[in-house]
Design an enzyme around this catalytic site. Structure first.
Site, short mmCIF file in Angstrom:
data_model
loop_
_atom_site.label_atom_id
_atom_site.label_comp_id
_atom_site.label_asym_id
_atom_site.label_seq_id
_atom_site.Cartn_x
_atom_site.Cartn_y
_atom_site.Cartn_z
N LYS A 115 0.87 -1.17 0.19
CA LYS A 115 -0.20 0.16 0.09
C LYS A 115 0.83 1.38 0.03
O LYS A 115 0.23 2.46 -0.65
CB LYS A 115 -1.01 0.00 1.15
CG LYS A 115 -2.14 -0.90 1.17
CD LYS A 115 -3.21 -0.49 2.00
CE LYS A 115 -4.47 -1.32 1.84
NZ LYS A 115 -5.66 -1.18 3.03
N LYS A 207 -5.65 -10.64 -7.90
CA LYS A 207 -6.88 -10.49 -6.99
C LYS A 207 -7.92 -9.45 -7.34
O LYS A 207 -7.86 -8.46 -8.11
CB LYS A 207 -6.37 -10.06 -5.51
CG LYS A 207 -6.59 -11.16 -4.50
CD LYS A 207 -6.07 -10.66 -3.36
CE LYS A 207 -7.40 -10.08 -2.63
NZ LYS A 207 -7.18 -9.65 -1.14
N LYS A 210 -11.37 -3.65 -5.46
CA LYS A 210 -12.44 -2.54 -5.76
C LYS A 210 -11.55 -1.54 -6.65
O LYS A 210 -12.29 -0.64 -7.19
CB LYS A 210 -12.68 -1.88 -4.40
CG LYS A 210 -11.56 -1.58 -3.66
CD LYS A 210 -11.86 -0.69 -2.58
CE LYS A 210 -10.68 -0.07 -1.72
NZ LYS A 210 -10.09 -1.00 -0.86
#
Ligand code: TRP
Length: 346
Positions: A115, A207, A210
């Site tokens: 991240k 994966k 969103k």
């Protein structure tokens, strides 16, 4: 080892666009656990703000995750559903854990590395300390079991490390205050089922996310029946028919993913799906998958829309859950204060 009463805790971040991966990897499992355990399910709004969130979106997404929990079948009367920021003990215990966890432990977290990316200097301190807060979420309720997707395994290991170090560092004080040999349990992750990792419908090695630019890469929990069917029809596959044995899924990420999704939606195993569809073409399998997905997901989307039309009702559920969570959290925090040596307080 000291025996702790079995209790389930898990959390979902209100960061928008709940999708099939969140449903199969987390929420559907939360629903199952209700029959065997006391469960606490938390909308982790404090985790969400470790990266910037628009305030209006944060509030909307918090209600949306709550609606998804309830629409999927979580019973907020029998169990506890609340948003993290309403129970201040999460922040309080996270601070104590910031002083237990080591810089080295947190530096090894892959989620942080991913991240924060290359620009680590510019990541929030909260993003770095994120796993301490997660450990606090779990351990405030002395939770013994945590259903999560496999990307959270490392954070669960860290939670155990924090619990162990706290139990060791304060062993004398824990015993002196009558808490026996351990204050916190060593929590187990529950990572099971055919779809602990749901992959993108466009690229079977990535994966489902969103944040993927293509909406066709995922099935959103708010998609209607037509959209669900369309996305599955368009899902990437290879030209071979479905294999007749599990081993035949090796190197066929897209086929593996669609079979895993089918198995999870049908509540069965990949083996059973292959036994039924082995040798079929995708053109025959996909419509069956679409029917199943619509049958399982469309009612949830409908119920979410109905719930979201009355935000005051959702807020009342969260408030009630927060009050019941607070009662447990306050009790744990009282013990932590004694054990650590903080004077006064409740
Ligand atoms: N880190 C989890 C995720 O991103 C969310 C989370 C926060 C959580 N606190 C938790 C999950 C406690 C389980 C238990 O999915």
């Amino acid at each position: 080892m000291k025996a702790f009463k079995p209790r389930v805790f898990s959390g979902v971040q209100p960061t928008g666009n709940l999708h099939l991966g969140n449903y199969l990897g987390a929420i559907a499992r939360f629903v199952e656990m209700q029959n065997s355990h006391d469960c606490i399910y938390c909308v982790v709004d404090m985790h969400a703000i470790t990266v910037w969130q628009d305030p209006k979106e944060l509030a909307r997404n918090t209600r949306e995750v709550t609606a998804a929990f309830i629409a999927a079948g979580i019973d907020p009367g029998k169990h506890i559903v609340f948003n993290q920021s309403q129970v201040h003990e999460h922040a309080e215990l996270a601070w104590v854990f910031n002083c237990v966890a080591r810089m080295g432990w947190l530096s090894r977290m892959t989620q942080f590395k991913e991240k924060a990316g290359k620009d680590r200097e510019n990541a929030s301190v909260g993003l770095f300390a994120y796993p301490s807060l997660m450990a606090a979420d779990i351990l405030l309720y002395l939770a013994t079991h945590v259903p999560v997707g496999d990307d959270q395994k490392q954070h669960l290991e860290l939670t155990r490390d924090i619990a162990q170090k706290f139990n060791n560092d304060f062993a004398e004080s824990i015993a002196a205050h009558g808490y026996g040999e351990a204050f916190f349990p060593e929590t187990e992750p529950l990572i099971q089922g055919p779809a602990t990792r749901v992959m993108s419908l466009r690229e079977g090695t990535k994966k489902m996310s969103k944040s993927d630019a293509s909406d066709y890469s995922r099935i959103n929990l708010t998609d209607d029946a037509d959209m669900i069917a369309l996305k599955l029809r368009k899902a990437k596959t290879d030209p071979e028919p479905l294999p007749s044995e599990i081993a035949g899924l090796k190197g066929r990420a897209e086929a593996d993913n669609l079979i895993g999704i089918y198995a999870a939606l049908a509540g069965t195993t990949k083996e059973a799906v292959i036994a039924e569809f082995g040798g079929s073409q995708f053109s025959a399998f996909k419509p069956k998958l679409a029917d199943l997905a619509v049958e399982r997901l469309a009612p949830i989307a409908g119920e979410m829309r109905r719930l979201l039309a009355d935000p005051a009702h959702i807020d009342a559920i969260l408030k009630d859950g927060a009050e019941r969570a607070s009662a447990i959290a306050a009790e744990t925090m009282k013990g932590v204060r004694e054990v650590v040596g903080f004077v006064g307080g409740r």
